[in-house]
Scaffold this active site. Structure first.
Site: not given
Lengths: 508, 364
Positions: B106, B199, B251
């Site tokens: 912008y 995580e 994970d």
């Protein structure tokens, strides 16, 4: 042909019964045809004096006739040659009387149209026509007349003579007729516009029944060379014509007969032909038997060494005038025109003129706008059957980078001593191979010029756009780099910009 | 190739960045002013020019260069955009303001520099990164922040209005956002002796609650999924400037494994950048073998997971340490995956009391 076939009914009567063939099919067509015939007579009348035509046409409402048709009064004024007083009654009140039976390019050919209009007016309204004319001498003659249809004779109802103080020259025809103007209007306006296109030296004024004024102003006083009268070309004769020539000839032998009555036949050609056809040069033409005349006609057509007819009997518009006309009426961005060399079909000389106009005020319609003309008359009906349309449709336009969705107008003008109309209605040109070839060649030439124009414009556009990109971004690069580098003064980019522009203009 | 001397001082670094941008401006200015079309050369970022450097242990760009020239009409617009982006970055950096990619898009409009879309403006920023060899965070263009840090580390702000102010990163139990202010801060002091990157937000909170930072003397970093560049850079600084070893917990699936890998060896997308990797960091779990050893509750690997494993198997980054190949094979064999939260089946504190110390020890 009239004498032998029509013994029992007069020429007027014949056309009365068969008015369709002259274009007076229905009320809307009739009003268009009446205007067209009279305007064309007027144009011819002025052109024969080599005066730029000034033609004024007024159509006014007289009253209702039925639900769909009304009575209109049509007045056509011109500044033409005028008609001698003794000819006025016959010229306007006798069908097949006229000055147009000679062999040269003319708009009308039978001296029929104007009288058909008057005849049509008479049979639909039963009112006399008023003819005012002067040849510019001391007097103006005013006739009120009707046509005696059964006897094909004018009936003079009234005759006045005025003093011609201002030496006015011209003819005014005024009469009433039944018609359907509102249905005919688009065609009539088209007709004026297109007539103005191929007659850029004419002033045309039309006042319609609502009082709206349409004016087509001339852009030049130049007029095309008038056509010269010629004798018939040997390839174009028939038995009837041979018989007539034999009847009137003062020459006593075949050599002189051929030399003097045929176009482009001189002593040497005549001798070669007589040898070829085994006719004695000294034979008296009046002694030819009927069989010999038929044989002569066949031999004339078979002999290969006649020179093609020359075009002095033709009066094409010429490239300058054609261009002027197109520019004036279509206001295109680009126009290219091409006048072909004279050619012949079946012994009749003809010249094709074509023009292609592009852009400007020409609308985009998704197909080409096609304008067809024959002997400077616009052809407005039956476009699809015309040879030019076939040629245009058959042409490989993509080769010239032209597509039908571009705002393009195509104009085809044929002039000939005998325009190869397909029908009596004279609205479209027959598909003659000779004509087709000339149109195609003319279109190719003009299409090439259009292509050149489009390519150049595209190039200029591209260069302009290119320059636009540079002049848009370079200053920004200058501005941002100056501030980024923390400098005060902007770098000088004029030189760079100039180098881009110079490169651009060099190539255009 | 790690010649770039490490800047301990963020202020120094910013000064260098400003000088770099200004030099770029001067080069273009000089070319223009002497009547030449300016041009900028930069390494090509095409796939063929990305290769793995086993010394640096990250992807780098090869020798192929591309040249943006203002003479070429097709380059003109991106060239101008690039100069603008450099100018805008300098404004941001010198005024110590921050921005985002969206914001850049912008802001361009205020200078009548239109970008067709966000993608175009993102590409230009990446170009600028490539030209300068710096990441956009260096120019104060930041992504949306989502990762956080918690632990005994005192930082000293350099952002305007906070210069010299310090903050101890234990002061808020939710952690402190790793945003522009934190990224540009100097490290003042710490008692921690390791970094643990996590995580998932849930586990991060659990670790804070369970006092992991004290028990293990660690700084906790929440990556919140794939670690943003600012976070990767932050982890690297912790590792380099404070010499803290880094342990990563994700994970137990191909995706978690790759989160760790990107922190360690970076990504192909950032091949033009340096200082985003922490080659010595360790992936401490959850490994495929942990799933077996700890008998964790699992989900089956789906097709996409398997496909990803095959991709990773061929990836040069995964050939550095045999651990990776071994774990990939195990995943393929057991065809199962487990989340960090799976340890909760043994009670809420099991992961902190049992698993964490074992793994820290194992990967030390």
């Amino acid at each position: 042909m009239a004498q032998t076939t029509f013994e029992e009914i007069s020429a007027s009567d014949f056309f009365y019964r068969n008015r369709d063939i002259a274009g007076f099919t229905n009320p809307s067509r009739a009003i268009f045809a009446a205007i067209r015939e009279l305007v064309e007579n007027s144009l011819d009348a002025a052109e024969s004096l080599r005066i730029p035509p000034d033609i004024y046409v007024r159509l006014s409402y007289e009253g209702g006739a039925s639900k769909e048709t009304q009575i209109f009064r049509l007045r056509v004024e011109d500044n033409g040659i005028g008609v001698l007083p003794r000819h006025i009654p016959s010229a306007f009140g006798q069908v097949l009387f006229g000055s147009k039976y000679k062999l040269k390019q003319q708009r009308g050919t039978f001296g029929l149209g104007g009288k058909m209009a008057i005849l049509y007016g008479q049979i639909t309204t039963h009112q006399p026509a008023c003819i005012i004319s002067s040849t510019g001498m001391a007097k103006i003659y005013i006739y009120k007349l009707m046509i005696d249809i059964q006897r094909n004779r004018p009936l003079i109802l009234d005759r006045k003579v005025l003093i011609n103080k201002e030496q006015w020259k011209g003819t005014i025809v005024e009469f009433c007729l039944e018609g359907d103007y509102f249905r005919a209007m688009p065609k009539i306006l088209d007709y004026f516009k297109q007539t103005a296109m191929v007659n850029p030296y004419a002033n045309l004024t039309f006042v319609d029944p609502k009082g709206r004024l349409y004016r087509f102003t001339r852009v030049t006083r130049e007029m095309p060379e008038p056509p010269k009268e010629t004798s018939p070309h040997p390839y174009g004769v028939d038995v009837e014509l041979l018989q007539r020539l034999i009847q009137i000839t003062p020459y006593k032998n075949m050599l002189e007969f051929l030399r003097n009555h045929f176009h482009r036949v001189g002593e040497i050609t005549a001798r070669k032909f007589l040898e070829f056809s085994n006719i004695s040069p000294s034979k008296n033409p009046k002694k030819l038997s009927h069989e010999e005349i038929v044989k002569l006609m066949h031999m004339l057509k078979r002999f290969k060494e006649f020179l093609p007819p020359d075009a002095s009997c033709l009066s094409p518009l010429g490239e300058e005038l054609l261009k002027a006309g197109v520019l004036k009426e279509l206001k295109p961005e680009f126009v290219s025109v091409n006048r072909r060399k004279p050619a012949t079909y079946a012994g009749h000389p003809f010249i094709i003129e074509v023009g292609i106009a592009y852009g400007g005020e020409i609308p985009k319609k998704g197909s080409f706008m096609i304008y067809r003309f024959a002997n400077r008359i616009p052809l407005l009906y039956d476009e699809a059957s015309d040879v030019s349309v076939r040629v245009i449709n058959a042409m490989n336009w993509r080769r010239y980078k032209v597509t039908p969705d571009m705002p393009t107008a195509i104009l085809v003008h044929i002039c000939s001593t005998k325009v190869p109309y397909k029908t009596v209605g004279k609205e479209f040109i027959a598909d003659r191979p000779e004509v087709r070839r000339e149109i195609a060649n003319g279109l190719r030439e003009t299409a090439r010029q259009l292509q050149r124009f489009l390519t150049r414009r595209e190039h200029v556009d591209r260069e302009r756009k290119r320059f636009g990109v540079f002049s848009r971004y370079l200053p920004k690069i200058a501005q941002f780099s100056t501030r980024l580098a923390g400098k005060e003064r902007l770098p000088d980019i004029e030189k760079l910009l100039k180098s881009v522009k110079k490169f651009g203009t060099e190539e255009t | 190739m790690e010649q770039k001397k490490h800047k301990s001082s963020m202020t120094e670094r910013k000064k260098d960045i400003l000088t770099g941008l200004e030099n770029l401006g001067s080069r273009i200015y000089e070319q223009l002013d002497s009547g030449y079309f300016p041009s900028i050369a930069m390494p090509s970022r095409s796939t063929e020019n990305i290769c793995y450097d086993s010394l640096l242990r990250q992807f780098i760009l090869g020798d192929r260069k591309v040249r943006r020239s203002a003479r070429n009409i097709r380059h003109l617009k991106p060239f101008t955009q690039l100069v603008w982006a450099a100018f805008f970055s300098r404004e941001l950096t010198s005024q110590r303001k921050t921005s985002t990619l969206r914001d850049v898009y912008y802001s361009a409009q205020a200078y009548e520099m239109t970008f067709t879309d966000q993608q175009e403006s993102n590409n230009i920023i990446t170009d600028l990164e490539t030209v300068m060899g710096l990441s956009r965070e260096d120019f104060n263009i930041f992504p949306e922040e989502r990762s956080a840090v918690f632990g005994d580390l005192t930082i000293e702000y350099t952002v305007p209005g906070y210069e010299g102010r310090t903050l101890n990163l234990t002061s808020h139990p939710d952690g402190v956002l790793i945003g522009p202010a934190l990224t540009s801060a100097e490290f003042a002091k710490t008692t921690a002796d390791k970094v643990i990157a996590i995580e998932k937000g849930g586990l991060f909170t659990r670790f804070v609650e369970e006092n992991v930072h004290n028990k293990f003397n660690a700084i906790l970093v929440l990556t919140a999924g794939q670690a943003p560049r600012a976070t990767r850079h932050f982890i690297r600084r912790l590792n380099r400037e404070l010499s803290l070893p880094v342990y990563i917990f994700t994970d137990g699936d191909p995706w978690g494994m790759h989160i760790a890998m990107v922190i360690i060896s970076g990504s192909a997308n950032a091949a033009h950048l340096r200082d985003l990797t922490t080659p010595d960091a360790k992936w401490s779990g959850v490994w495929a073998s942990d799933i077996v050893d700890y008998k964790l509750p699992t989900d089956p690997l789906d097709e996409v997971d398997i496909k990803r494993l095959y991709e990773l198997q061929k990836d040069p980054r995964y050939k550095e340490d045999p651990l990776w190949q071994k774990e990939i094979k195990t995943f393929m064999k057991i065809k199962k995956k487990a989340e960090q939260e799976a340890f909760s089946r043994y009670g809420l504190t099991y992961i902190v009391d049992e698993y964490l110390p074992e793994k820290l020890e194992e990967t030390r």
